[in-house]
Scaffold this motif. Structure first.
Motif, PDB file in Angstrom:
ATOM      1  N   THR A 152       0.832  -1.320  -0.017  1.00  0.00           N
ATOM      2  CA  THR A 152      -0.009  -0.012  -0.005  1.00  0.00           C
ATOM      3  C   THR A 152       0.928   1.291  -0.060  1.00  0.00           C
ATOM      4  OG1 THR A 152      -1.760  -1.026   1.208  1.00  0.00           O
ATOM      5  CG2 THR A 152      -1.841   1.274   1.230  1.00  0.00           C
ATOM      6  N   LEU A 208       1.172   3.900  -3.157  1.00  0.00           N
ATOM      7  CA  LEU A 208       0.813   5.166  -3.002  1.00  0.00           C
ATOM      8  C   LEU A 208       1.933   6.505  -3.220  1.00  0.00           C
ATOM      9  CD1 LEU A 208      -1.493   4.957   0.009  1.00  0.00           C
ATOM     10  CD2 LEU A 208      -2.250   5.449  -2.465  1.00  0.00           C
ATOM     11  N   LEU A 248      -6.365   6.742 -10.445  1.00  0.00           N
ATOM     12  CA  LEU A 248      -5.916   6.657  -8.988  1.00  0.00           C
ATOM     13  C   LEU A 248      -6.235   8.376  -8.517  1.00  0.00           C
ATOM     14  CD1 LEU A 248      -2.779   4.429  -8.857  1.00  0.00           C
ATOM     15  CD2 LEU A 248      -5.459   3.910  -8.040  1.00  0.00           C
ATOM     16  N   TYR A 280      -7.419   9.572  -5.087  1.00  0.00           N
ATOM     17  CA  TYR A 280      -7.005   9.002  -4.137  1.00  0.00           C
ATOM     18  C   TYR A 280      -5.578   9.656  -3.984  1.00  0.00           C
ATOM     19  CZ  TYR A 280     -10.548   5.526  -4.811  1.00  0.00           C
ATOM     20  OH  TYR A 280     -11.561   4.798  -4.872  1.00  0.00           O
ATOM     21  N   PHE A 284      -9.696   0.221  -0.344  1.00  0.00           N
ATOM     22  CA  PHE A 284     -10.078   1.264  -1.291  1.00  0.00           C
ATOM     23  C   PHE A 284     -11.542   1.721  -1.080  1.00  0.00           C
ATOM     24  CE2 PHE A 284      -6.467  -0.018  -3.625  1.00  0.00           C
ATOM     25  CZ  PHE A 284      -5.987   1.116  -4.331  1.00  0.00           C
ATOM     26  N   LEU A 289     -11.085   4.215   1.992  1.00  0.00           N
ATOM     27  CA  LEU A 289     -10.544   5.366   1.269  1.00  0.00           C
ATOM     28  C   LEU A 289     -11.437   6.355   0.585  1.00  0.00           C
ATOM     29  CD1 LEU A 289      -7.818   6.802   1.377  1.00  0.00           C
ATOM     30  CD2 LEU A 289      -7.070   5.549  -0.767  1.00  0.00           C
ATOM     31  N   GLY A 290     -12.109   5.818  -0.171  1.00  0.00           N
ATOM     32  CA  GLY A 290     -13.299   6.624  -0.962  1.00  0.00           C
ATOM     33  C   GLY A 290     -14.083   7.299   0.021  1.00  0.00           C
ATOM     34  N   VAL A 339     -12.499  10.274   1.821  1.00  0.00           N
ATOM     35  CA  VAL A 339     -12.390  11.349   0.920  1.00  0.00           C
ATOM     36  C   VAL A 339     -13.615  12.077   0.937  1.00  0.00           C
ATOM     37  CG1 VAL A 339     -11.839  12.003  -1.349  1.00  0.00           C
ATOM     38  CG2 VAL A 339     -10.421  10.411  -0.512  1.00  0.00           C
ATOM     39  N   TYR A 343      -3.191  15.396   5.045  1.00  0.00           N
ATOM     40  CA  TYR A 343      -3.432  14.055   4.572  1.00  0.00           C
ATOM     41  C   TYR A 343      -2.212  13.051   4.587  1.00  0.00           C
ATOM     42  CZ  TYR A 343      -5.707  10.369   2.059  1.00  0.00           C
ATOM     43  OH  TYR A 343      -6.145   9.004   1.795  1.00  0.00           O
TER      44      TYR A 343
END
Length: 252
Positions: free
Chosen positions: A115, A119, A155, A158, A209, A212-213, A216, A228
């Motif tokens: 991960t 990122l 992506l 994110y 994921f 994470l969405g 956000v 962040y």
């Protein structure tokens, strides 16, 4: 609907965060298949902060929400996946309260090992290295071809907040991304659609994921400005730097 499962999850969270000056998870008093009893919390739910909170309160809550969610897999091996404003609360003493542990994903030892590197490499636009990680982790099936621009477009929601020391999550920013994605004539939508058909989402990354969405989206509702990238850097190994090369990461 066995509340003993939820109680087990909550006990793990409460133990890991016991005494934390920033977060509060109410201990479980008792549980049975159809009932779970926990200690009481007083405060304002996150939905109320979204509607009428001050700028400081909104920033504090967004930061706390992101940190408690991202840190939990490393602190207790669980990911809280029910990211709904009604499940979080700003307590009178300033701590951030968390409730409703019926939906949790097991991540013993933290989030999947790639991960952080994925990122970081996406943030830094190091596409060749990142593509190697994506193939090793099963995101790109054998024989599939995905361009760097397509991965970046896919992506972007994110990754963009990670490219700034502080990022302002706003409805306008989120609506702009959604509007672009919804425009079937746009180049980015075409890239996202094509990439979405080429990429695979491995099971061990699925809930990450999804969460994470959700994070956000809530941060945008809060209209919050937070560091962040600093939170991700603090908790996710490999985001700042990764001494292992992509070819050895799969066996590290």
């Amino acid at each position: 609907l066995d509340y003993r499962i939820e109680a087990t999850n909550q006990r793990a969270f409460a133990k890991a965060f016991a005494g934390d000056p920033q977060f509060y998870i109410p201990p479980v008093v008792a549980s049975s298949p159809k009932v779970v009893i926990t200690e009481w919390m007083d405060g304002r739910k996150l939905s109320e902060i979204i509607a009428s909170g001050t700028e400081d309160e909104r920033n504090i809550c967004a930061h706390a929400l992101l940190e408690v969610t991202i840190s939990a897999p490393y602190r207790c091996g669980l990911l809280h996946v029910d990211t709904h404003p009604g499940n979080f609360m700003l307590l009178d003493d300033g701590r951030f309260g968390v409730m409703d542990f019926g939906a949790c994903a097991v991540h013993e030892g933290g989030l999947p090992r790639a991960t952080g590197p994925i990122l970081r490499l996406a943030r830094d636009e190091k596409w060749e290295e990142m593509t190697t990680y994506l193939r090793q982790e099963g995101f790109i099936p054998a024989g599939a071809t995905v361009s760097h621009d397509e991965i970046n477009a896919y992506l972007l929601p994110y990754i963009e907040p990670l490219r700034h020391k502080s990022f302002h999550f706003s409805r306008k920013w989120l609506q702009g991304i959604a509007a672009t994605a919804a425009d079937i004539r746009s180049e980015q939508f075409a890239a996202q659609f094509k990439t979405g058909r080429q990429l695979n989402l491995p099971a061990n990354y699925l809930m990450m994921f999804r969460v994470l969405g959700g994070l956000v989206g809530i941060a945008a509702q809060l209209d919050a400005t937070i560091k962040y990238a600093e939170i991700v850097d603090k908790w996710v190994p490999g985001f700042h730097e990764d001494p292992a090369s992509p070819t050895t990461a799969g066996t590290a």
